[in-house]
Scaffold this active site. Structure first.
Site, mmCIF file in Angstrom:
data_model
loop_
_atom_site.group_PDB
_atom_site.id
_atom_site.type_symbol
_atom_site.label_atom_id
_atom_site.label_comp_id
_atom_site.label_asym_id
_atom_site.label_seq_id
_atom_site.Cartn_x
_atom_site.Cartn_y
_atom_site.Cartn_z
ATOM 1 N N GLU A 1 -25.042 -54.454 -5.279
ATOM 2 C CA GLU A 1 -23.848 -54.364 -6.124
ATOM 3 C C GLU A 1 -22.631 -54.881 -5.376
ATOM 4 O OE1 GLU A 1 -23.176 -50.359 -8.363
ATOM 5 O OE2 GLU A 1 -24.375 -50.037 -6.567
ATOM 6 N N TYR B 1 -35.213 -55.155 -6.428
ATOM 7 C CA TYR B 1 -36.367 -55.287 -5.531
ATOM 8 C C TYR B 1 -37.490 -56.084 -6.205
ATOM 9 C CZ TYR B 1 -34.411 -51.720 -2.341
ATOM 10 O OH TYR B 1 -33.634 -51.022 -1.459
ATOM 11 N N ARG C 1 -40.391 -52.370 -18.356
ATOM 12 C CA ARG C 1 -39.618 -51.361 -19.091
ATOM 13 C C ARG C 1 -39.913 -51.461 -20.580
ATOM 14 N NH1 ARG C 1 -33.688 -51.220 -15.938
ATOM 15 N NH2 ARG C 1 -34.553 -51.827 -13.930
ATOM 16 N N ASP D 1 -23.940 -56.522 -10.660
ATOM 17 C CA ASP D 1 -25.094 -55.690 -10.300
ATOM 18 C C ASP D 1 -26.372 -56.503 -10.530
ATOM 19 O OD1 ASP D 1 -26.629 -53.518 -9.621
ATOM 20 O OD2 ASP D 1 -26.500 -52.569 -11.592
ATOM 21 N N MET D 2 -27.177 -56.628 -9.504
ATOM 22 C CA MET D 2 -28.419 -57.391 -9.645
ATOM 23 C C MET D 2 -29.364 -56.659 -10.605
ATOM 24 S SD MET D 2 -27.448 -59.675 -7.683
ATOM 25 C CE MET D 2 -28.847 -60.770 -7.824
#
Ligand code: TTP
Length: 712
Positions: A121, A23, A60, A18-19
């Site tokens: 993914e 984006y 985050r 999973d990247m």
């Protein structure tokens, strides 16, 4: 105790890659000065700073979340960089992300069977590569182990305080007494670490991965340690993992089924399911779902990694929240034209690059009826055979919309006059193309896919209804109809834009029967034989109490083409001799088709014009939710079997319209649909977000690269 079918392949090595904040990474590659800075990608709609759709890990760390809008993100992180998603056709243009995903896929697919599960993914079956590595260079014989491998997280491996985690991982990898399965997983850790390093080197993107014996566990693990890290799930740790895994975090349990397990069976975690027998689970949720639940409680999942690098479908959608709702046919037509233009471009590009054509056009929308308590009831999805050419797709999409609108409005239709409408509003629109199959080289094969829709002069005189009929590349059994219409059950509109995916409790179905366990139990005898008017089994979501989950992979059935159909196709093929270029064929085809009069649609389908509304009054040929002739499982299997092979239609079972099958939708297109529609998919396909995404750790090669010290 029931005996569930055990996974036959505990010895598989499956990875889910999973990247990380995908984006954002794509935008940071375009603007390298943003790398390492708190960054977010926002929708093009600038209301309150735009909806965030991807947030960098640096942002985050400041508390920025995807649920925020740009203004809010700026409040919590004033230095955040907001990059707007590219725009085309008045909506988000995801091509750069799609292409970036393809770059990654082309690297990952070198080591084993590769399934592109979404725009960012991928599942990999690395069993063969791991077995080969085990034979040639077993982990215990390895002295030099790359840093990236040693940084793996091994579930269940206790790392005591003060102990070097990498040393513990090294010991685990080189254990002489490891089981064969664990040795294979250790090999998987090497292979995946190398692949991830290769991805970073070639694309500048970081990714995270889960490595396990099946897809379900690999997917669960890939999100546990992000960004730029990998997690291994030894068989011995599965019980512990599921024991503490909240029900809603499990794929396919994020929606109604998960809610029912919580409220009706009192299950808080997946492990809590262990207390129920398979019979009990089947009694409550049906044979397949019960079996599936019993299996997942034990970490059993036999699902294969499909060898698929290209999307199964293409979609283009847009939302019109609140006051932006479309209230006239003209405005709907305007946006449908935009969406269809984009869809057509992508179909054309798929054709040019991959020599594939799509067979089914589906229209989805969400709409409300003013002043009605049931205004949230679903706007029916409609499908028809797909005709190439932007104009044709636009025309057909509009016709589908009109048919659906009329059905949606029911009696209200007589109250509405022309374009002046006070009764309804459309809050999301999308079109998708599915049933995409490769064209074997040679024009004769192309004809098969068009069912004899030959661009000869005779087609100019053909009513469009016939053209539709001819265009239907039915499966040998006519099984296209066996899927369900998608219903829209969402309780809220998101003011975002085209590409938002929001996890929700959204239901795929019209009712909420999962909250009524007794009703489900009552309906149990009908579970595998949901009756259609034709007395046949039906997988439509309209009549299903809830969607039955597959307990195991459908296997393709062999199909017997109708001799008549074969002969007819042979004749068609002969007509095309000398037409040797694929593109020539399509150019001719489009030209001839675009000259057909739209009025023929109504003639061909016996559509009466609805009084004062300009809508077809009956469009049965565009929508069927009950023309099912195959047992449910078989239907699904045959649909799958038709993909990638040249199916020959059984003429007698052709239909002019099909239902929409969620199984035919590739996950990668879901991001492109309006949020409400995405939610329905997500609730079923991808209901959970990653648990416990920790802050990044420093000092490792990939992570280091990813997090230069600019974030604070
Ligand atoms: P995800 O894989 O869900 O998230 P992500 O890659 O941004 O971050 P993570 O590291 O946590 O995996 O989604 C992949 C891309 O899909 C994401 O970068 C942007 C797009 N997307 C949307 O457009 N809308 C959405 O609501 C979500 C969830 C994703």
């Amino acid at each position: 105790m029931p005996v569930a079918k055990r996974e036959t392949s505990d010895g598989r090595v499956i990875a889910h890659v999973d990247m990380d904040c995908f984006y954002v990474q794509v935008e940071q590659r375009k603007q390298p000065n943003l790398r390492g800075l708190p960054t977010a990608v926002i929708q093009y709609n600038s209301f309150k700073g735009g909806a965030l759709i991807a947030v960098s890990y640096e942002a985050r760390n400041f508390g920025v979340k995807r649920s925020m809008r740009g203004d809010e993100a700026k409040d919590v992180c004033p230095q955040i960089h907001l990059v707007q998603v590219p725009v085309a056709h008045g909506k988000a243009d995801l091509n750069s992300y799609r292409n970036a995903g393809s770059e990654v896929v082309s690297i990952l697919s070198k080591k084993g069977r590769c399934e592109r599960a979404s725009i960012d993914e991928v599942y990999l079956d690395l069993t063969d590569a791991a077995e080969t590595m085990l034979l040639e260079m077993p982990p215990e014989a390895r002295e030099d182990i790359e840093e990236e491998v040693l940084k793996s997280h091994v579930l269940g491996l206790e790392i005591k305080e003060g102990i070097d985690a990498k040393e513990e991982v090294r010991k685990w990898i080189r254990r002489g007494d490891a089981t064969y399965q664990d040795k294979l997983l250790a090999c998987g850790a090497f292979i995946v670490a190398n692949l991830r390093m290769q991805v970073l080197k070639d694309t500048e993107f970081t990714c995270s991965a889960g490595i396990a014996h099946n897809k379900m566990l690999a997917k669960l693990a890939s999100g546990m340690n992000k960004p730029a890290q990998q997690t291994v799930v030894p068989q011995s740790s599965v019980g512990g993992l599921l024991e503490s895994l909240p029900i809603k975090k499990m794929k396919q349990l994020g929606g109604k089924l998960g809610s029912s397990l919580q409220s009706d069976l009192g299950c808080k975690t997946v492990g809590d399911l262990l207390q129920f027998s398979e019979e009990k689970l089947q009694q409550c949720y049906g044979i397949n779902t019960g079996n599936w639940l019993w299996n997942i409680a034990r970490g059993i999942n036999g699902e294969e990694v499909e060898g698929r690098l290209l999307p199964k479908s293409h979609g283009s959608g847009k939302t019109f929240p609140g006051p932006q709702a479309l209230k006239t046919l003209a405005s709907v037509q305007h946006w449908l034209n935009e969406l269809c233009e984009e869809l057509s471009e992508r179909l054309q590009s798929d054709l040019n690059l991959n020599k594939r054509i799509a067979h089914t056009l589906t229209l989805h929308a969400r709409a409300y009826k003013k002043g009605e308590s049931d205004s949230l009831r679903k706007f029916p999805s409609k499908s028809c055979p797909l005709r190439y050419g932007t104009t044709k797709i636009q025309e057909d999409a509009l016709t589908l919309f009109q048919a659906a609108l009329r059905e949606f409005l029911g009696f209200c239709i007589s109250k509405t006059h022309g374009n002046e409408n006070n009764n309804w509003g459309v809050t999301s629109l999308s079109v998708s193309a599915s049933k995409i199959v490769p064209i074997p080289s040679g024009t004769h094969s192309i004809v098969k896919y068009f069912g004899g829709q030959v661009p000869s002069s005779s087609s100019f005189n053909q009513p469009l209804g016939n053209a539709f009929d001819e265009a239907v590349p039915s499966s040998p059994s006519g099984s296209e109809n066996c899927s369900g219409l998608i219903s829209y059950e969402l309780q809220q509109n998101y003011p975002g834009g085209d590409t938002e995916i929001k996890n929700s409790e959204a239901c795929l179905h019209e009712q909420d029967p999962l909250c009524n366990l007794s009703r489900k139990v009552d309906s149990l005898p009908k579970e595998s034989s949901l009756e259609s008017p034709a007395g046949s089994e039906d997988r439509t979501t309209k009549s299903e109490p809830y969607r039955e989950l597959p307990a195991k992979d459908p296997r393709p059935l062999s199909s017997t083409p109708s001799l008549k159909a074969v002969e007819k196709k042979k004749t068609m093929g002969n007509n095309l001799k000398g037409n040797c270029s694929i593109m020539d064929f399509f150019n001719n085809y489009q030209n001839s088709q675009s000259s057909l009069e739209h009025k023929n649609v109504t003639n061909a389908h016996d559509v009466k014009t609805a009084s004062s509304f300009g809508l077809p009054s009956t469009m049965d040929s565009y929508s069927t939710c009950n023309q099912i002739e195959q047992p449910a499982e078989r239907c699904r299997e045959e649909i799958d079997s038709n993909v990638g092979e040249c199916s020959v239609p059984n003429m007698s079972q052709r239909r002019q319209a099909w239902d929409y099958n969620i199984d035919e939708i590739d996950h990668s297109v879901i991001e492109e649909l309006p949020p409400e529609i995405q939610q329905e998919f997500q609730a079923w396909l991808r209901p959970h977000k990653r648990p416990n995404v920790p802050n990044s750790k420093r000092g490792s090669s990939i992570t280091h690269y990813f997090l230069p010290d600019k974030s604070r």
